[in-house]
Design an enzyme around this catalytic site. Structure first.
Site, PDB file in Angstrom:
ATOM      1  N   GLU A 143      -2.971  10.779   3.020  1.00  0.00           N
ATOM      2  CA  GLU A 143      -4.209  10.868   4.105  1.00  0.00           C
ATOM      3  C   GLU A 143      -4.074  12.165   4.136  1.00  0.00           C
ATOM      4  O   GLU A 143      -3.077  12.777   4.881  1.00  0.00           O
ATOM      5  CB  GLU A 143      -4.416   9.861   5.100  1.00  0.00           C
ATOM      6  CG  GLU A 143      -4.449   8.471   4.597  1.00  0.00           C
ATOM      7  CD  GLU A 143      -4.614   7.589   6.071  1.00  0.00           C
ATOM      8  OE1 GLU A 143      -5.853   6.810   6.100  1.00  0.00           O
ATOM      9  OE2 GLU A 143      -3.852   7.425   6.890  1.00  0.00           O
TER      10      GLU A 143
ATOM     11  N   GLU B  43       0.723  -1.417   0.054  1.00  0.00           N
ATOM     12  CA  GLU B  43      -0.077  -0.021   0.005  1.00  0.00           C
ATOM     13  C   GLU B  43       0.967   1.316   0.079  1.00  0.00           C
ATOM     14  O   GLU B  43       2.069   1.267   0.690  1.00  0.00           O
ATOM     15  CB  GLU B  43      -0.904   0.078   1.264  1.00  0.00           C
ATOM     16  CG  GLU B  43      -2.109   1.077   1.198  1.00  0.00           C
ATOM     17  CD  GLU B  43      -3.010   0.929   2.488  1.00  0.00           C
ATOM     18  OE1 GLU B  43      -3.378  -0.370   2.344  1.00  0.00           O
ATOM     19  OE2 GLU B  43      -3.302   1.771   3.160  1.00  0.00           O
TER      20      GLU B  43
ATOM     21  N   ASP C 248       0.498   5.220   0.681  1.00  0.00           N
ATOM     22  CA  ASP C 248      -0.833   6.019   1.079  1.00  0.00           C
ATOM     23  C   ASP C 248      -0.719   7.659   1.041  1.00  0.00           C
ATOM     24  O   ASP C 248       0.428   8.029   1.628  1.00  0.00           O
ATOM     25  CB  ASP C 248      -1.121   5.762   2.556  1.00  0.00           C
ATOM     26  CG  ASP C 248      -1.774   4.391   2.871  1.00  0.00           C
ATOM     27  OD1 ASP C 248      -2.417   3.880   1.866  1.00  0.00           O
ATOM     28  OD2 ASP C 248      -1.489   3.941   3.947  1.00  0.00           O
TER      29      ASP C 248
END
Length: 274
Positions: free
Chosen positions: A109, A105, A107
Site C-alpha cells: 500500500e 492477503e 499487501d
C-alpha cells in the site's frame, strides 16, 4: 515508529531471491486479457492496445481492478507510477488476496503525502483472516516521476516483497513454530486508488486536498512466473535487505514493544542466522 533493526526482528528475513522458474511465464502484458476493472464508474481505464491501465480518484469515487485469474504461488511483477504532487490522503493499494472471512492477503500500500514529502510504502501479510504484521518504508526514489517495478514472490517456503529487484521484506514459512503461512488458498491480484484521509497521512492529520483531483496512478508491464523451488541464500541480496532496513524502514511490528506488552509474535523471536 522505530527505524532500529535488531537481531530479534531481522531473524526471519534471511532468504534466497534466486530461484528456478518453471511451467508458465506470461508474455507481454495485455490488461484487456488479464484484468477486469471492477469499480469506479469509468475512472479506471485501459488505454490503446491494452498495455497501460490507469486508475483515478475524485471527490465522488476512486476505482479498482482485479485479475481474471487466480494464482497459487509464483512471482507477480507490475510497474506502477504513483499519484504525483500533493497526494496526501490517497492510498494506492496493490495486493494479492483470497476471499472470505479467513482470507490470505499480501499487501503493498502506497500512502500519499504532501508535495515534496516522500511516500510511505506500507506492507502487510494476512493469514487465515489475521494481519497485524505491518512494516513501513520510505522509498529511495521518487515513485511518481517514472514507472518502478513492485514484485511479490510467493512460494511454499517464503513471501518476498521486492522493489526494482531490491528485496525489502520477507515473511518465511514458520509453521514449525506455530506461525500460520498462506499456502492453501489461491489469490487474485487487486489494485485500487481510494481516499483514506481519516488515517493514511500522518495518522489522518493531513486531509485530501480535492483541488488537486483527479488523482491518477498508472500501471504497465504486468508479468507472472511460476516458481518451483528456491535455491540457497544469496549474500548480495541479504546485504540489500539489511541496507533497506537500516536506511529506509520507518516501522516494524517486531520492534513495537508497546503493541506487544506480553511478548512479540513468535516469528519475531527466531534467532538471526547467516
Amino acid at each position: 515508529m522505530s527505524s532500529s533493526v535488531d537481531s530479534r526482528s531481522t531473524s526471519f528475513l534471511i532468504f534466497s531471491i534466486h530461484f528456478l522458474l518453471v511451467c508458465y511465464t506470461a508474455g507481454a502484458a495485455n490488461f484487456y486479457n488479464d484484468f477486469d476493472i471492477t469499480w469506479g464508474g469509468g475512472r479506471g481505464k485501459i488505454a490503446g492496445p491494452g498495455d497501460i491501465l490507469t486508475l483515478s480518484l475524485d471527490r465522488i469515487s476512486g476505482s479498482g481492478f482485479q485479475s481474471k485469474k487466480e494464482y497459487h504461488y509464483g512471482r507477480i511483477d507490475m510497474q506502477l507510477k504513483l499519484v504525483p504532487g500533493n497526494s496526501a490522503g490517497t492510498v494506492t493499494a496493490y495486493y494479492l488476496s483470497s476471499q472470505g472471512v479467513n482470507h490470505d492477503e499480501i499487501d503493498f500500500e502506497f500512502l500519499g503525502n504532501t508535495s515534496g514529502e516522500p511516500y510511505t510504502l506500507h506492507t502487510n501479510v494476512y493469514t487465515q483472516g489475521k494481519g497485524g504484521r505491518e512494516q513501513q518504508f520510505r522509498m529511495w526514489f521518487d515513485p511518481t516521476s517514472h514507472f518502478h517495478t513492485y514484485s511479490i514472490l510467493w512460494t511454499p517456503q517464503t513471501i518476498v516483497f521486492l522493489v526494482d529487484e531490491t528485496p525489502i521484506r520477507e515473511f518465511k514459512n514458520m509453521e514449525a513454530i506455530g506461525v500460520p503461512f498462506p499456502k492453501n488458498q489461491p489469490m487474485r491480484l487487486y489494485s485500487s486508488l481510494w481516499n483514506a484521509d481519516e488515517w493514511a497521512t500522518r495518522g489522518g492529520q493531513v486531509k485530501t486536498d480535492w483541488t488537486h483531483a483527479p488523482f491518477m496512478a498508472s500501471y504497465r508491464n504486468f508479468n507472472v512466473k511460476a516458481v518451483h523451488v528456491m535455491s540457497q541464500p544469496n549474500l548480495a541480496h541479504k546485504r540489500k535487505l539489511r541496507w533497506v532496513w537500516k536506511n529506509h524502514m520507518i516501522y516494524n511490528y517486531c520492534t513495537d514493544a508497546k503493541r506487544f506488552p506480553r511478548g512479540f509474535p513468535p516469528e519475531c523471536k527466531v534467532k538471526f542466522r547467516d
